[in-house]
Design a protein around this motif. Sequence first.
Motif, short mmCIF file in Angstrom:
data_model
loop_
_atom_site.label_atom_id
_atom_site.label_comp_id
_atom_site.label_asym_id
_atom_site.label_seq_id
_atom_site.Cartn_x
_atom_site.Cartn_y
_atom_site.Cartn_z
N MET A 1 4.21 -9.47 -9.88
CA MET A 1 4.50 -10.88 -9.96
C MET A 1 3.91 -11.62 -8.77
O MET A 1 3.31 -12.66 -8.94
N LEU A 2 4.07 -11.10 -7.56
CA LEU A 2 3.53 -11.76 -6.39
C LEU A 2 2.13 -11.25 -6.07
O LEU A 2 1.82 -10.10 -6.30
N ASP A 3 1.30 -12.12 -5.49
CA ASP A 3 0.01 -11.70 -4.95
C ASP A 3 0.19 -11.35 -3.48
O ASP A 3 -0.21 -10.29 -3.03
N HIS A 4 0.82 -12.25 -2.73
CA HIS A 4 1.10 -11.99 -1.32
C HIS A 4 2.12 -12.97 -0.79
O HIS A 4 2.37 -14.01 -1.39
N SER A 47 -4.33 -2.77 -1.41
CA SER A 47 -3.34 -3.52 -0.63
C SER A 47 -2.70 -4.67 -1.39
O SER A 47 -1.76 -5.28 -0.89
N LEU A 48 -3.17 -5.02 -2.59
CA LEU A 48 -2.56 -6.10 -3.36
C LEU A 48 -1.47 -5.54 -4.27
O LEU A 48 -1.67 -4.50 -4.88
N HIS A 73 13.56 -13.47 2.90
CA HIS A 73 14.12 -12.32 2.18
C HIS A 73 13.01 -11.70 1.35
O HIS A 73 12.33 -12.38 0.60
N VAL A 74 12.82 -10.39 1.52
CA VAL A 74 11.84 -9.64 0.74
C VAL A 74 12.56 -8.41 0.19
O VAL A 74 13.20 -7.68 0.94
N ALA A 75 12.46 -8.19 -1.13
CA ALA A 75 13.05 -7.01 -1.76
C ALA A 75 11.94 -6.13 -2.31
O ALA A 75 11.09 -6.60 -3.06
N PHE A 76 11.97 -4.86 -1.91
CA PHE A 76 11.00 -3.88 -2.38
C PHE A 76 11.63 -3.00 -3.45
O PHE A 76 12.80 -2.65 -3.36
#
Length: 135
Positions: A1-4, A47-48, A73-76
């Motif tokens: 969903m996210l690029d960066h 890396s993307l 906030h970042v969820a892995f």
Amino acid sequence: MLDHTGIVVTDLEAARRFYDAIAEPLGLATKSMAPEFFLLGKSQEESLPYLWIGTLIPSYWIEGSKPGINQMHVAFRADSKATVKAFYDAALEAGGRDNGPPGPREQFGYYGAFVLDPDGNNIEAVYRGPDANED
């Protein structure tokens, strides 16, 4: 969903220790890019998508912004509850602070753990398997 996405940190060496430590249990890798920043992504070669982590001040910051003020906030994604626990343990050992130990997050339907990185950003690992709501 996210690029960066990216976060600004005050101590790149402390951030690198922290993100190197949590990368391993999550199956991710850090990649050196310049003396002022590094990337956290799938691998050195792929890396993307990535999380940019550095000390450079972004051009989009509004006046008065600084590291530690605009926490993120970042969820892995994690592939198991054991991975969530390994992430949590590695984060604490690398200078992170507890912000919610591993366990079911029934209201959200997953198993997760929250830690604060050296600059107070809320970093999470999330497992969404069939046994996620069990402890």
